[in-house]
Design an enzyme around this catalytic site. Structure first.
Site, PDB file in Angstrom:
ATOM      1  N   ASP A 211       0.856  -1.184   0.000  1.00  9.50           N
ATOM      2  CA  ASP A 211       0.000   0.000   0.000  1.00  9.50           C
ATOM      3  C   ASP A 211       0.892   1.234   0.000  1.00  9.50           C
ATOM      4  O   ASP A 211       1.902   1.271   0.711  1.00  9.50           O
ATOM      5  CB  ASP A 211      -0.920   0.011   1.230  1.00  9.50           C
TER       6      ASP A 211
ATOM      7  N   LYS B 137       0.250   2.767   5.924  1.00 14.80           N
ATOM      8  CA  LYS B 137      -0.746   1.708   6.085  1.00 14.80           C
ATOM      9  C   LYS B 137      -0.093   0.331   6.090  1.00 14.80           C
ATOM     10  O   LYS B 137      -0.505  -0.563   6.841  1.00 14.80           O
ATOM     11  CB  LYS B 137      -1.793   1.779   4.973  1.00 14.80           C
TER      12      LYS B 137
ATOM     13  N   ASP C  62      -9.128   0.039  -4.897  1.00 11.84           N
ATOM     14  CA  ASP C  62     -10.426   0.659  -5.162  1.00 11.84           C
ATOM     15  C   ASP C  62     -10.400   1.503  -6.426  1.00 11.84           C
ATOM     16  O   ASP C  62     -11.296   2.312  -6.666  1.00 11.84           O
ATOM     17  CB  ASP C  62     -10.895   1.510  -3.977  1.00 11.84           C
TER      18      ASP C  62
ATOM     19  N   CYS D 215     -10.952 -14.507 -16.482  1.00  9.70           N
ATOM     20  CA  CYS D 215     -10.225 -13.511 -15.708  1.00  9.70           C
ATOM     21  C   CYS D 215     -11.074 -12.235 -15.624  1.00  9.70           C
ATOM     22  O   CYS D 215     -12.179 -12.154 -16.181  1.00  9.70           O
ATOM     23  CB  CYS D 215      -8.861 -13.224 -16.325  1.00  9.70           C
TER      24      CYS D 215
ATOM     25  N   CYS E 277     -11.944 -10.754 -18.923  1.00 11.26           N
ATOM     26  CA  CYS E 277     -12.969 -11.488 -19.664  1.00 11.26           C
ATOM     27  C   CYS E 277     -14.343 -10.873 -19.425  1.00 11.26           C
ATOM     28  O   CYS E 277     -15.208 -10.879 -20.304  1.00 11.26           O
ATOM     29  CB  CYS E 277     -13.006 -12.949 -19.229  1.00 11.26           C
TER      30      CYS E 277
ATOM     31  N   CYS F 191     -15.380   5.364  -3.549  1.00 12.19           N
ATOM     32  CA  CYS F 191     -15.953   5.318  -2.200  1.00 12.19           C
ATOM     33  C   CYS F 191     -15.883   6.687  -1.532  1.00 12.19           C
ATOM     34  O   CYS F 191     -16.756   7.065  -0.753  1.00 12.19           O
ATOM     35  CB  CYS F 191     -15.213   4.287  -1.355  1.00 12.19           C
TER      36      CYS F 191
ATOM     37  N   CYS G 253     -10.968 -12.477 -25.162  1.00 12.48           N
ATOM     38  CA  CYS G 253     -10.297 -11.751 -24.077  1.00 12.48           C
ATOM     39  C   CYS G 253      -8.921 -11.297 -24.530  1.00 12.48           C
ATOM     40  O   CYS G 253      -8.136 -12.086 -25.068  1.00 12.48           O
ATOM     41  CB  CYS G 253     -10.178 -12.631 -22.833  1.00 12.48           C
TER      42      CYS G 253
ATOM     43  N   CYS H 234      -6.205 -13.392 -21.965  1.00  8.02           N
ATOM     44  CA  CYS H 234      -6.194 -14.848 -21.805  1.00  8.02           C
ATOM     45  C   CYS H 234      -6.989 -15.559 -22.897  1.00  8.02           C
ATOM     46  O   CYS H 234      -7.254 -16.751 -22.793  1.00  8.02           O
ATOM     47  CB  CYS H 234      -6.713 -15.253 -20.423  1.00  8.02           C
TER      48      CYS H 234
END
Length: 268
Positions: A61, A85, A129, A170, A173, A187, A245, A248
């Site tokens: 982090d 953090k 996030d 994944c 995808c 958030c 995809c 993948c």
């Protein structure tokens, strides 16, 4: 590995489970899990994985603890405000379970360092996030043949899915590319109920434990969605594979890591 009397007592509720037992607990003690983001999702995931006795936990982090984090990021306390953090999370884990080796990385996770970061770990937890980091985690894990659990939360809702190489779709995808910038509120902008982070982050820890001990059914090929206001779970079946995809699929166009954009440091 022989479990000590203290370990037999500490993990007795695991050992009692026929699905875990001594054999499964030894697997947990030998396992390595990397958590990218020591925020709302990473905090409960880290604490439950530490309590479970996962032998090595990595915490990555780039942010420092802020007062507004404490409403949901339960691995940090008021006294930790201003601390890294990653270091704050490491201190809490060490206090919770001295069996656990913690490796803290305080800095940006980007295309130049993520492959090296994930290399030594058995399972990756996506606690980011922002979409650039989520897609980067996916791409690094696909190219590096690493399983990971994706999750996201916003307001009173949460979702999660698990990727295991060659066993299901994944993240790309399902969501081929990040949405336009500012198309989806963060958030910080839209808010999130603190308990939602605990619910979904704990489920990420459960997925990691099931993978390590080879028990139960993982969320490979399915997206689990939770509406906290209605208290409704919905399990959406995903395609086994997506030939188109870009990473993948049958003719991948993404063959090396890159940054979609420089994300902000905030990790839930």
């Amino acid at each position: 590995m022989i479990l000590s009397d203290e370990q037999l007592a500490r993990y007795s509720r695991h050992i009692t489970l026929k699905e875990i037992g001594v054999k499964g607990q030894k697997k947990l003690l030998a396992a390595k899990v990397l958590i990218i983001g020591a925020g709302g999702l990473g905090a409960p995931a880290a604490m439950y994985l530490a309590a479970a006795g996962v032998g090595t936990i990595g915490i990555a982090d780039c942010d420092d603890v802020e007062l507004s984090n404490l409403q949901r990021q339960i691995i940090h306390t008021t006294e930790d405000v201003g601390k890294s953090k990653a270091e704050s999370a490491a201190e809490t884990i060490k206090a919770l379970n001295p069996d656990v080796t913690v490796k803290a990385f305080h800095g940006y996770v980007n295309s130049s360092n993520i492959a090296e970061l994930i290399a030594d770990y058995d399972f990756i937890i996506d606690g980011a996030d922002n979409f650039p980091t989520k897609f980067l985690i996916n791409d690094a894990c696909v190219l590096g043949d690493k399983p990971f659990c994706h999750a996201g939360i916003l307001r009173f809702e949460g979702q999660l899915m698990t990727y295991v190489p060659d066993e299901g779709p994944c993240y790309r995808c399902i969501f081929e590319a990040p949405p336009p910038k500012d198309a989806v509120p963060s958030c910080r902008e839209a808010g999130v109920i603190g308990a939602m982070a605990g619910i979904i982050g704990s489920m990420q820890a459960l997925e990691a434990v099931k993978y390590i001990t080879d028990q139960g059914e993982l969320l490979t090929g399915a997206m689990l969605i939770f509406d906290g206001l209605k208290m409704e779970w919905r399990k959406v079946k995903l395609p086994k594979s997506v030939p188109s995809c870009p990473i993948c699929g049958e003719s991948p166009t993404i063959t090396k890591l890159y940054d979609e954009e420089q994300p902000s440091c905030s990790l839930l």
